[in-house]
Write an enzyme that holds these catalytic residues in place. Structure first.
Site, PDB file in Angstrom:
ATOM      1  CE  LYS A  86       0.795   1.485   4.607  1.00  0.00           C
ATOM      2  NZ  LYS A  86       1.683   2.521   4.672  1.00  0.00           N
ATOM      3  CG  ASP A 127      -0.247  -0.112   8.114  1.00  0.00           C
ATOM      4  OD1 ASP A 127      -1.233   0.692   8.237  1.00  0.00           O
ATOM      5  OD2 ASP A 127       0.995   0.188   7.828  1.00  0.00           O
TER       6      ASP A 127
HETATM    7  O1  C5P Z   1       0.072  -1.552  15.328  1.00  0.00           O
HETATM    8  P1  C5P Z   1       1.681  -1.777  15.144  1.00  0.00           P
HETATM    9  O2  C5P Z   1       2.444  -2.904  15.524  1.00  0.00           O
HETATM   10  O3  C5P Z   1       1.837  -1.844  13.355  1.00  0.00           O
HETATM   11  O4  C5P Z   1       2.130  -0.584  15.286  1.00  0.00           O
HETATM   12  C1  C5P Z   1       3.875  -0.230  15.359  1.00  0.00           C
HETATM   13  C2  C5P Z   1       3.816   0.918  16.441  1.00  0.00           C
HETATM   14  O5  C5P Z   1       3.642   1.990  15.875  1.00  0.00           O
HETATM   15  C3  C5P Z   1       3.452   1.127  17.708  1.00  0.00           C
HETATM   16  O6  C5P Z   1       3.765   0.089  18.622  1.00  0.00           O
HETATM   17  C4  C5P Z   1       3.353   2.462  17.981  1.00  0.00           C
HETATM   18  O7  C5P Z   1       4.404   2.829  18.696  1.00  0.00           O
HETATM   19  C5  C5P Z   1       3.168   3.075  16.758  1.00  0.00           C
HETATM   20  N1  C5P Z   1       1.890   3.377  16.256  1.00  0.00           N
HETATM   21  C6  C5P Z   1       1.159   4.437  17.092  1.00  0.00           C
HETATM   22  N2  C5P Z   1      -0.243   4.670  16.593  1.00  0.00           N
HETATM   23  C7  C5P Z   1      -0.894   4.111  15.503  1.00  0.00           C
HETATM   24  C8  C5P Z   1       0.110   2.997  15.067  1.00  0.00           C
HETATM   25  C9  C5P Z   1       1.152   2.724  15.330  1.00  0.00           C
HETATM   26  O8  C5P Z   1       1.626   5.233  17.679  1.00  0.00           O
HETATM   27  N3  C5P Z   1      -1.974   4.596  15.062  1.00  0.00           N
END
Ligand code: C5P
Length: 286
Positions: free
Chosen positions: A8, A134
């Site tokens: 994406k 994502d």
């Molecule tokens: O959800 P995911 O594991 O992809 O997110 C990775 C990191 O990115 C999270 O631990 C957080 O620190 C940050 N994040 C965030 N806000 C979001 C998505 C991700 O702060 N909406």
């Protein structure tokens, strides 16, 4: 089972506020693209499922997001055994292109089919949020507004047909660290999200491209920021209608109306960078 896992790009990325749970409240217009990994998912040969990729430094076994997704599916549905996942990696990793999330989404679709669970894409997307922010978008694909952590999705009119040049410079940016650098009150420049939504509705490619922006571009450190700016400038110089960084970077993309201009930009960037691709918007599978 053979699957295509589309990457994406973020046509827009805005950060609205920091939440109590440590995540950030986002508003993003996301677009699936034809740049993709190819996966094979099959019942496991051994007692535990494995994940292998044709890239050596990718996490294998149950550390790979593909196996995390398989575990999440089993937990949520009580269905499905262990699976072996083999990944032909084409999407650059740690690039802001959701390559890992796309693989996870493909595994969810495969397990849904292999087990006959019959979940809707919306239900699969909801389960997918447990594997990463994502993943839900990667399950749905197409063009969508993503809000909340990124998991609240509203399908949008498709991006008009175009050519997309993606260039990933040879460094990576840590997503949690980048979020850590954001001071929401100090964000000066934001994308025109409402304008992009209106342009999508009107089928106005140039209107979308002109309004794209990613607020992370202002918090990237100075040296990578200079490289990102140079790639954007090269894309615009070769005729891109607009260019922006994707996700938490460092990939940069440009939208082109004309295929020859896109090829020209590709050739120019390929002189300096290894990871350069020309692709198109991907339409969701039904
Ligand atoms: O959800 P995911 O594991 O992809 O997110 C990775 C990191 O990115 C999270 O631990 C957080 O620190 C940050 N994040 C965030 N806000 C979001 C998505 C991700 O702060 N909406």
């Amino acid at each position: 089972m053979e699957l295509t896992a589309n990457a994406k790009i973020n046509l827009t990325l805005d950060i609205l506020r920091k939440r109590e749970d440590g995540y950030h409240e986002l508003q993003m217009v996301m677009q699936a693209v034809t740049l993709a990994d190819q996966l094979t998912v099959a019942p496991a040969k051994g007692p535990e499922g494995d994940a292998v990729a044709d890239l050596r430094f990718l996490p294998t076994g149950n550390k790979n997001l593909a196996q995390v997704a398989a575990a999440v599916f089993r937990q949520a549905t009580g269905l499905g055994g262990e699976v072996d996942v083999s990944i032909r990696k084409r999407v650059p990793v740690c690039a802001g292109l959701a390559g890992g999330s796309a693989d996870a989404a493909a595994v969810l679709r495969a397990m849904n089919a292999l087990t006959g669970a019959g979940l809707s894409l919306e239900e699969l997307a909801e389960i997918g949020a447990r594997a990463g922010s994502d993943v839900p978008f990667c399950v749905l694909g197409g063009t969508a507004l993503a809000e909340g952590r990124g998991e609240r999705l509203t399908p949008l009119p498709a991006l008009p047909p175009c050519h997309i040049v993606i260039c990933k410079p040879p460094f990576s940016i840590s997503t949690p660290q980048l979020f850590g650098r954001v001071n929401v009150r100090k964000i000066v420049r934001r994308p025109d999200t409402q304008g992009v939504l209106a342009a999508l509705k009107a089928g106005d490619l140039a209107g979308v491209a002109r309004r794209m922006y990613n607020v992370f571009e202002d918090v990237v450190e100075r040296r990578p920021a200079a490289e990102i700016a140079a790639i954007k400038a090269a894309l615009i110089d070769r005729g891109a209608l607009g260019a922006s960084m994707s996700g938490s970077g460092p990939s940069v993309f440009g939208l082109f109306e004309r295929s020859d201009a896109a090829q020209d930009a590709f050739s120019l960037l390929r002189e300096s960078f290894r990871d350069v691709f020309v692709c198109r918007p991907a339409v969701p599978e039904v």
